[in-house]
Design a protein around this motif. Sequence first.
Motif, mmCIF file in Angstrom:
data_model
loop_
_atom_site.group_PDB
_atom_site.id
_atom_site.type_symbol
_atom_site.label_atom_id
_atom_site.label_comp_id
_atom_site.label_asym_id
_atom_site.label_seq_id
_atom_site.Cartn_x
_atom_site.Cartn_y
_atom_site.Cartn_z
ATOM 1 N N ASP A 70 0.821 -1.671 0.279
ATOM 2 C CA ASP A 70 0.056 0.402 -0.235
ATOM 3 C C ASP A 70 1.133 0.978 -0.420
ATOM 4 O OD1 ASP A 70 -2.292 -1.976 0.650
ATOM 5 O OD2 ASP A 70 -3.250 -1.294 1.302
ATOM 6 N N GLY A 71 0.900 2.199 -0.817
ATOM 7 C CA GLY A 71 1.272 3.401 -1.157
ATOM 8 C C GLY A 71 2.700 2.852 -2.104
ATOM 9 N N GLY A 72 2.438 1.567 -2.340
ATOM 10 C CA GLY A 72 3.750 1.425 -3.445
ATOM 11 C C GLY A 72 2.930 2.289 -4.536
ATOM 12 N N ASP A 73 4.043 0.968 -6.008
ATOM 13 C CA ASP A 73 2.944 1.343 -7.504
ATOM 14 C C ASP A 73 2.970 0.232 -7.628
ATOM 15 O OD1 ASP A 73 5.831 -0.524 -7.819
ATOM 16 O OD2 ASP A 73 7.149 1.582 -8.075
ATOM 17 N N ASN A 74 2.406 0.137 -8.678
ATOM 18 C CA ASN A 74 2.397 -1.870 -9.374
ATOM 19 C C ASN A 74 3.010 -2.695 -9.930
ATOM 20 O OD1 ASN A 74 1.978 -0.449 -11.615
ATOM 21 N ND2 ASN A 74 -0.309 -0.332 -11.862
ATOM 22 N N LYS A 75 4.458 -1.997 -9.983
ATOM 23 C CA LYS A 75 5.313 -2.174 -10.912
ATOM 24 C C LYS A 75 6.878 -3.671 -9.899
ATOM 25 C CE LYS A 75 4.353 0.362 -14.499
ATOM 26 N NZ LYS A 75 3.955 1.184 -13.937
ATOM 27 N N ASN A 76 6.320 -3.297 -8.445
ATOM 28 C CA ASN A 76 6.604 -3.999 -7.459
ATOM 29 C C ASN A 76 6.053 -5.344 -7.206
ATOM 30 O OD1 ASN A 76 9.283 -2.826 -7.598
ATOM 31 N ND2 ASN A 76 8.222 -0.971 -7.652
ATOM 32 N N ASP A 77 4.484 -5.881 -7.695
ATOM 33 C CA ASP A 77 4.253 -6.962 -7.371
ATOM 34 C C ASP A 77 5.309 -8.418 -6.384
ATOM 35 O OD1 ASP A 77 2.255 -5.223 -7.447
ATOM 36 O OD2 ASP A 77 1.634 -6.518 -8.541
ATOM 37 N N PHE A 78 5.005 -8.722 -5.427
ATOM 38 C CA PHE A 78 5.931 -10.366 -5.591
ATOM 39 C C PHE A 78 4.947 -11.453 -4.711
ATOM 40 C CE2 PHE A 78 6.095 -9.157 -0.377
ATOM 41 C CZ PHE A 78 5.519 -8.062 -0.289
ATOM 42 N N TRP A 79 5.193 -12.562 -4.463
ATOM 43 C CA TRP A 79 4.312 -13.675 -4.461
ATOM 44 C C TRP A 79 4.883 -14.172 -3.136
ATOM 45 C CZ3 TRP A 79 -0.043 -15.947 -7.619
ATOM 46 C CH2 TRP A 79 0.097 -15.193 -8.982
ATOM 47 N N ARG A 80 4.199 -14.871 -2.279
ATOM 48 C CA ARG A 80 4.520 -15.494 -0.722
ATOM 49 C C ARG A 80 3.948 -16.546 -0.652
ATOM 50 N NH1 ARG A 80 8.104 -13.109 -1.581
ATOM 51 N NH2 ARG A 80 9.522 -11.321 -0.098
ATOM 52 N N LEU A 81 3.679 -17.945 -0.014
ATOM 53 C CA LEU A 81 3.209 -18.740 0.067
ATOM 54 C C LEU A 81 2.337 -18.315 1.159
ATOM 55 C CD1 LEU A 81 6.191 -21.756 -0.748
ATOM 56 C CD2 LEU A 81 3.725 -21.408 -1.627
ATOM 57 N N VAL A 82 1.334 -19.426 1.441
ATOM 58 C CA VAL A 82 0.490 -19.167 2.609
ATOM 59 C C VAL A 82 0.956 -18.872 3.975
ATOM 60 C CG1 VAL A 82 -1.601 -18.570 1.123
ATOM 61 C CG2 VAL A 82 -1.108 -21.262 2.297
ATOM 62 N N ASP A 83 2.096 -20.215 3.974
ATOM 63 C CA ASP A 83 3.029 -20.331 4.645
ATOM 64 C C ASP A 83 3.913 -20.115 4.992
ATOM 65 O OD1 ASP A 83 3.933 -22.128 2.800
ATOM 66 O OD2 ASP A 83 3.509 -24.122 3.892
ATOM 67 N N SER A 84 4.178 -19.126 3.938
ATOM 68 C CA SER A 84 5.319 -18.405 4.450
ATOM 69 C C SER A 84 5.471 -17.615 5.944
ATOM 70 C CB SER A 84 5.740 -17.253 3.794
ATOM 71 O OG SER A 84 6.656 -16.291 3.953
ATOM 72 N N SER A 85 6.696 -17.256 6.482
ATOM 73 C CA SER A 85 6.618 -16.643 7.720
ATOM 74 C C SER A 85 6.617 -14.784 7.432
ATOM 75 C CB SER A 85 7.952 -17.297 8.647
ATOM 76 O OG SER A 85 9.447 -16.673 7.997
ATOM 77 N N ASP A 86 7.468 -14.684 6.246
ATOM 78 C CA ASP A 86 6.725 -13.244 6.185
ATOM 79 C C ASP A 86 6.037 -12.375 6.210
ATOM 80 O OD1 ASP A 86 10.179 -13.745 3.884
ATOM 81 O OD2 ASP A 86 7.686 -13.392 3.178
ATOM 82 N N ILE A 87 4.205 -13.184 6.389
ATOM 83 C CA ILE A 87 3.185 -12.547 5.744
ATOM 84 C C ILE A 87 2.794 -12.493 7.208
ATOM 85 C CG2 ILE A 87 3.235 -12.330 3.354
ATOM 86 C CD1 ILE A 87 1.193 -14.611 4.093
#
Length: 265
Positions: A70-87
């Motif tokens: 939020d507040g960033g741009d739409n050029k730097n989207d990234f993917w995470r797994l639902v069991d990732s510890s960084d979300i």
Amino acid sequence: YQNNFSWEDYLKETGGVPAPHTAFKQPSSPPANEFKVGMKLEAQDPRNITSTCVATIVGLQGPRVRLRLDGGDNKNDFWRLVDSSDIKPIGWCEKHGGLLQPPLGFRMNASSWPMFLLRTLNGAEMAPLKAFKKEPPTPKSNLFEVNMKLEAVDRKNPHLICPATVAAVRDNQIFVSFDGWRGAFDYWCDYDSRDIFACGTCSMAAIHLQAPGQKGNIFIVVHFRAKTTSTHSLITVGGDVQSLSIPTPDNLSVFWNMLDKFLED
Ligand code: MLZ
């Protein structure tokens, strides 16, 4: 097998061996994805990992979520797994004594961040706690061996998961080489990377697995004609022929640059 790639046929054709499930950090069956597009959560800014930011889910793919800060741009989207510890759920950072930060490249004045944060969270749909799955344990050692097959995220096109081969193993790392591509997409990663999956994972998770590329080794046939445009045919073993035209034969650097570009993908 463009749209219905089958590991079974492919392994038979290539004589490949799939890497065993036990080699991967990923659980043997992909966790359920209970997130929805539009939900908000907290994520580390991948470009500035000391910052925890607000992120919105902008896409879903099997057990993966596509995130936009939020507040960033739409050029730097990234993917995470639902069991990732960084979300984490919204509120986690504050509960642990931290402060939510603006993303790198915050598109407003830094002084407007507190107000922006209030507005972006006001009335937002927060991702529920139950959607965050527990991070799986890490295998005790690197069980990968050269030539084993796997499914891997193409880090240059991270919405794509493609058939790949372990091309080298060194300590805790493996070299992931994409089948049918010349090497521009290949990378080293830790054996417990969240970007590599056992063969069959995409099909279990209803993710479209890309077919292997069609790029073979190349023969370069160069025809020079003095003072005219000349055509250089690049004939790949897979059968596709590509031609490059260069302005004059004395401008070889143009040719080499075009060749470099061609070999990139
Ligand atoms: N746009 C690129 C995608 C290549 C994907 C390769 N994945 C290993 C191309 O078609 O050249």
